[in-house]
Design a protein around this motif. Sequence first.
Motif, short mmCIF file in Angstrom:
data_model
loop_
_atom_site.label_atom_id
_atom_site.label_comp_id
_atom_site.label_asym_id
_atom_site.label_seq_id
_atom_site.Cartn_x
_atom_site.Cartn_y
_atom_site.Cartn_z
N PHE A 141 48.51 27.66 39.45
CA PHE A 141 48.97 26.75 40.51
C PHE A 141 49.10 27.47 41.85
O PHE A 141 48.52 27.07 42.85
N VAL A 142 49.87 28.57 41.87
CA VAL A 142 50.14 29.28 43.12
C VAL A 142 48.85 29.82 43.73
O VAL A 142 48.64 29.75 44.95
N GLY A 143 47.97 30.38 42.90
CA GLY A 143 46.73 30.94 43.41
C GLY A 143 45.91 29.93 44.17
O GLY A 143 45.34 30.23 45.23
N THR A 144 45.85 28.71 43.65
CA THR A 144 45.09 27.65 44.31
C THR A 144 45.73 27.27 45.64
O THR A 144 45.04 27.09 46.66
N ILE A 145 47.04 27.15 45.66
CA ILE A 145 47.74 26.73 46.87
C ILE A 145 47.61 27.76 47.98
O ILE A 145 47.36 27.40 49.14
N ILE A 146 47.74 29.04 47.65
CA ILE A 146 47.66 30.04 48.72
C ILE A 146 46.22 30.20 49.22
O ILE A 146 46.01 30.64 50.35
N ARG A 147 45.24 29.84 48.39
CA ARG A 147 43.86 29.88 48.89
C ARG A 147 43.68 28.86 50.01
O ARG A 147 42.88 29.07 50.93
N ALA A 148 44.41 27.74 49.93
CA ALA A 148 44.34 26.74 51.00
C ALA A 148 44.96 27.25 52.30
O ALA A 148 44.69 26.69 53.38
N MET A 149 45.77 28.30 52.20
CA MET A 149 46.38 28.89 53.40
C MET A 149 45.47 29.95 54.01
O MET A 149 45.87 30.65 54.93
N GLN A 150 44.22 30.04 53.49
CA GLN A 150 43.25 31.03 53.96
C GLN A 150 43.86 32.43 53.90
O GLN A 150 43.86 33.19 54.88
N VAL A 151 44.37 32.72 52.73
CA VAL A 151 45.08 33.97 52.48
C VAL A 151 44.18 35.18 52.75
O VAL A 151 42.96 35.13 52.53
N ILE A 152 44.79 36.25 53.22
CA ILE A 152 44.12 37.54 53.37
C ILE A 152 44.58 38.42 52.21
O ILE A 152 45.75 38.81 52.15
N TYR A 153 43.70 38.71 51.30
CA TYR A 153 44.07 39.52 50.14
C TYR A 153 43.99 41.00 50.49
O TYR A 153 43.12 41.44 51.26
N VAL A 154 44.91 41.76 49.92
CA VAL A 154 44.93 43.20 50.18
C VAL A 154 45.40 43.94 48.94
O VAL A 154 46.30 43.49 48.23
N ASN A 155 44.74 45.04 48.67
CA ASN A 155 45.22 46.00 47.68
C ASN A 155 45.88 47.12 48.47
O ASN A 155 45.21 47.93 49.10
N ARG A 156 47.19 47.16 48.44
CA ARG A 156 47.93 48.06 49.33
C ARG A 156 47.67 49.53 49.03
O ARG A 156 47.99 50.40 49.84
N PHE A 157 47.10 49.84 47.86
CA PHE A 157 46.84 51.23 47.50
C PHE A 157 45.38 51.62 47.73
O PHE A 157 44.97 52.71 47.37
N SER A 158 44.61 50.72 48.30
CA SER A 158 43.21 51.01 48.61
C SER A 158 43.05 51.10 50.13
O SER A 158 43.24 50.11 50.83
N PRO A 159 42.72 52.28 50.66
CA PRO A 159 42.56 52.41 52.12
C PRO A 159 41.52 51.44 52.69
O PRO A 159 41.73 50.88 53.76
N SER A 160 40.41 51.24 51.98
CA SER A 160 39.38 50.34 52.48
C SER A 160 39.88 48.89 52.50
O SER A 160 39.60 48.13 53.43
N SER A 161 40.65 48.52 51.46
CA SER A 161 41.20 47.16 51.42
C SER A 161 42.21 46.95 52.54
O SER A 161 42.23 45.89 53.18
N ARG A 162 43.05 47.96 52.79
CA ARG A 162 44.02 47.84 53.88
C ARG A 162 43.32 47.73 55.23
O ARG A 162 43.73 46.96 56.10
N LYS A 163 42.25 48.49 55.40
CA LYS A 163 41.50 48.44 56.66
C LYS A 163 40.87 47.07 56.86
O LYS A 163 40.92 46.50 57.96
N ASN A 164 40.29 46.53 55.80
CA ASN A 164 39.68 45.20 55.89
C ASN A 164 40.74 44.15 56.19
O ASN A 164 40.49 43.20 56.95
N ALA A 165 41.93 44.30 55.60
CA ALA A 165 43.01 43.34 55.85
C ALA A 165 43.44 43.37 57.31
O ALA A 165 43.67 42.32 57.92
N VAL A 166 43.55 44.57 57.88
CA VAL A 166 43.93 44.69 59.29
C VAL A 166 42.88 44.04 60.19
O VAL A 166 43.20 43.33 61.16
N ASN A 167 41.61 44.24 59.85
CA ASN A 167 40.53 43.62 60.63
C ASN A 167 40.61 42.10 60.55
O ASN A 167 40.38 41.39 61.54
N GLU A 168 40.95 41.58 59.37
CA GLU A 168 41.09 40.14 59.21
C GLU A 168 42.30 39.61 59.99
O GLU A 168 42.25 38.52 60.57
#
Length: 557
Positions: free
Chosen positions: A218-245
């Motif tokens: 349920f929650v996963g579907t609802i937050i996708r409607a919020m155009q969520v920015i996903y991040v893996n806080r322990f991955s430098p590349s993921s954090r960088k992509n999140a900041v760019n988003e």
Amino acid sequence: MADHDLTTRLLASDHHSQSSDEPHLIINVDGELGLENSNGNSHQNPSNHQSNHPSDYINSTQMEILENPYELLGAKGYALPESSTVDPFRNNTARIEGVYEWLKIMVCLPIALIRLVLFGLCLSVGYVGTKFALHGWKDKENPMPKWRCRLMWVTRICSRCILFSFGYHWIKRRGKPAPREIAPIVVSNHVSYIEPIFFFYELFPTIVASESHDSMPFVGTIIRAMQVIYVNRFSPSSRKNAVNEIKRKASGDRFPRLLLFPEGTTTNGRAIISFQLGAFIPGYPIQPVIVRYPHVHFDQSWGHITLGKLMFRMFTQFHNFMEVEYLPVVFPLENQKENAVHFAGRTRHAIATALNVVQTSHSYGDYMLVTKASESKQENPLLYIVEMAKIESSLHLNTFEALDFLDKFLSMIPDPCGHVEIHNFLRFFRLKACTLSEKIFGFVDVQKRGRITFKEFLFGSAHVLKQPLFLQACELAFTGCGSDGNHDISEQEFGGSILLAIPNLNEDEIHELFLLFDTDSHGSISKNNFNTCLRKNPLLIALFSPQLLRLDFPSRS
């Protein structure tokens, strides 16, 4: 070391001289030097290459009387920072206590059933409404079309009804949200799962969330409607992509405003822990929001209490209080180039001041440490809080490394008070009781109580690991173990090197230490395995001090 006259003993103390493993310097009449242990058996250098320089043996003996076995690395004594008396994660009413609270729960049980039905109904309707709004929408890189956003009002109203079912019949507000064109980013303190539900209804923002949220029912579907920015806080590349988003969506007026919880985890609302910097790197104006949950009998914070239990307690309250206050917008300083750390610090100060709470050096890393300790059935997991933000800044030790050290500490079988005795410490490292191993333990035992805490073990290990000469010492130690330093180390070569530091090890004890380094069970130790083992167990570099002295370390650096 103090100067000695002719009557002064070579060894530093009677205690050291009486140890069964203590080597003595023997000068033979023919001028040769040898090492003799206390049972009278003399032995020469056990490594494959014969040393002809007397200073090699003298240096080996000198290592036995050094109080600090890591002095070669420059790792001098250090002071253990005082622990904070504030615990930002503890739920203060985790147990149901008091006659009033029990009576209230009994009276509210029929109401709780009605609330549970309302919660399930609202969640189902909101989920269906969200699925309908998302149906056929593929261009998720661009803002959601307005007609789809209007459909999401069904889910937003359902979210307000969910808050009502949890006992939040009315919510006190102060201040107003700033226009999106003035403050495209909103940050808030994080106490419970209630805030995301409230902000979904109030602002319908774009959020930054962990990748794991996408798979939640349920929650996963609802937050996708919020155009969520996903991040893996322990991955430098993921954090960088999140900041760019964050930059991209904050700069586009058609996107909703962004909502972030910079603490990265929930607290009990009695402190503001360190902020992550994702919201502050883009350099856009930020509106801080504070959330309070005034209470007397029931602490609504999500602090080491299961979700089911927290929901039950909310369902069985007459009313749960919640206050939301929008603070003035914090603008980046225009007259100077302000870095993200300073910008985050000013915002954090504004939130802490408005809440009238302290700022601490705890972080999400502390939450992970406590969670791991709790999963390991420790009686008091909160003993393993170390204020990770302070450790990251002072020792440059990340959360993954700290978790690895916690695994080792828990393997030493700490007592209910979180202490490890020396015999368990030595058992884990496969060391026998001797002068050197006692000094290794003594280096970590900063408070000299004969037992160590996780914080002492973590700081002592990190203090050695982060020395500038540590990696070079590992390289030279590997060279000192082998005949030329280029091939793998055999068990015989390894044993010969270890015997220089601990002379009385038997074959079984040497083999156990060898297995610690031979991580892939190849029957020999590669350079990579050797260095990896020492990085994971930096305190063991003391075993190779004689080789480092023979190679004139650190003078060769």
